[in-house]
Enzyme design. Structure first.
Site, PDB file in Angstrom:
ATOM      1  CB  SER A   1      -9.139 -11.585  29.522  1.00 24.05           C
ATOM      2  OG  SER A   1      -9.391 -10.186  29.610  1.00 24.05           O
TER       3      SER A   1
ATOM      4  CE1 TYR B   1      -8.401 -11.561  24.027  1.00 23.43           C
ATOM      5  CE2 TYR B   1      -9.563 -10.059  25.507  1.00 23.43           C
ATOM      6  CZ  TYR B   1      -8.482 -10.875  25.239  1.00 23.43           C
ATOM      7  OH  TYR B   1      -7.479 -11.014  26.169  1.00 23.43           O
TER       8      TYR B   1
END
Length: 254
Positions: free
Chosen positions: A145, A159
């Site tokens: 990501s 995350y």
């Protein structure tokens, strides 16, 4: 150049929705035998499998909770029983789990984030790499990501750290496996409209994120599929390994 994956078995984790579903459909249109993995979204996974076969590919549905090592073993065993080989592994399954400031993140949530985004990838690679070595070739693509480089939005630092670990594992594995003719790369999506943001990104946050994208909009899952096809194709990317392909509309530039 005609991009084809005829007679190739491609495992896509988290393939029932979002980027995984878009990848599965695109691979099916290129003739791949696609293993459509899902956890809870059985109906959506069946729809993806139907789309794969309608496009001319083959589809095998396999349910597994990739945070459970025994389920990962069952997933790989099911693929080998059905196909006898794994040519491409796309580690797409992942998620935010919860948005929390670090000091308000319970230990069990930290563990859940790491298990879903990092440990699952570790377990799958650990089982699939020996198969690819026996075959004499293979291709692993990990989905990270943009958060790995930016630190993520509000409440997503753990995350972001997990996705940073995915990048490091990708590069380390690329070095380990190059001599075995196994390529390892990563896709790094930016702001992509998927169920991830439907669940975790409030409208006001989404509006601000869109303002940070030079292209002036969020991307679609289908706009990630081309980069995945490129990385998966030996015809297109045979000399590409250890790389992270950014798909973010200019949100983050090197």
């Amino acid at each position: 150049m005609d991009i084809r994956f005829d007679n190739q078995v491609v495992v896509v984790t988290g393939a029932s929705t979002g980027i995984g579903a878009a990848a599965a459909r695109a691979l099916g249109a290129c003739g791949a035998q696609v293993v459509v993995h899902y956890n809870r979204s059985a109906e959506a996974a069946r729809a993806v499998a139907d789309a794969v076969t309608a496009a001319g590919g083959g589809a095998t549905l396999v349910q597994a909770d990739v945070t459970r090592p025994e389920d990962v073993q069952r997933l790989v065993a099911a693929v080998m029983e059905a196909h006898g080989r794994i040519d491409v592994l796309i580690n797409n399954a992942g998620g935010l789990v919860e948005r929390n400031p670090l000091e308000a993140t319970p230990d069990e949530v930290y563990d859940a984030i790491m298990n879903l985004n990092v440990r699952s990838l570790f377990q799958l690679c650990k089982l699939v790499i020996p198969i690819m070595k026996r075959q004499g070739h293979g291709n692993i693509i990990n989905v990270t990501s943009v958060a790995a480089r930016t630190g993520g939005g509000g409440g997503s630092s753990v995350y972001a750290a997990a996705k940073g670990a995915v990048v490091s594992l990708t590069r380390g594995l690329a070095k380990e496996l190059a001599a075995h003719h196994i390529r390892v790369n990563a896709l790094s999506p930016g702001l992509i409209l998927t169920p991830f943001h439907d669940r975790w990104t409030p409208p006001a946050m989404m509006e601000n994120l869109i303002k940070s994208v030079p292209m002036g909009r969020a991307g679609s899952a289908d706009e990630c599929a081309g980069a995945l096809l490129f990385l998966a194709s030996d015809a297109l990317s045979s000399y590409v390994t250890g790389q992270v392909i950014e798909v973010n509309g200019g949100m983050l530039l090197r």
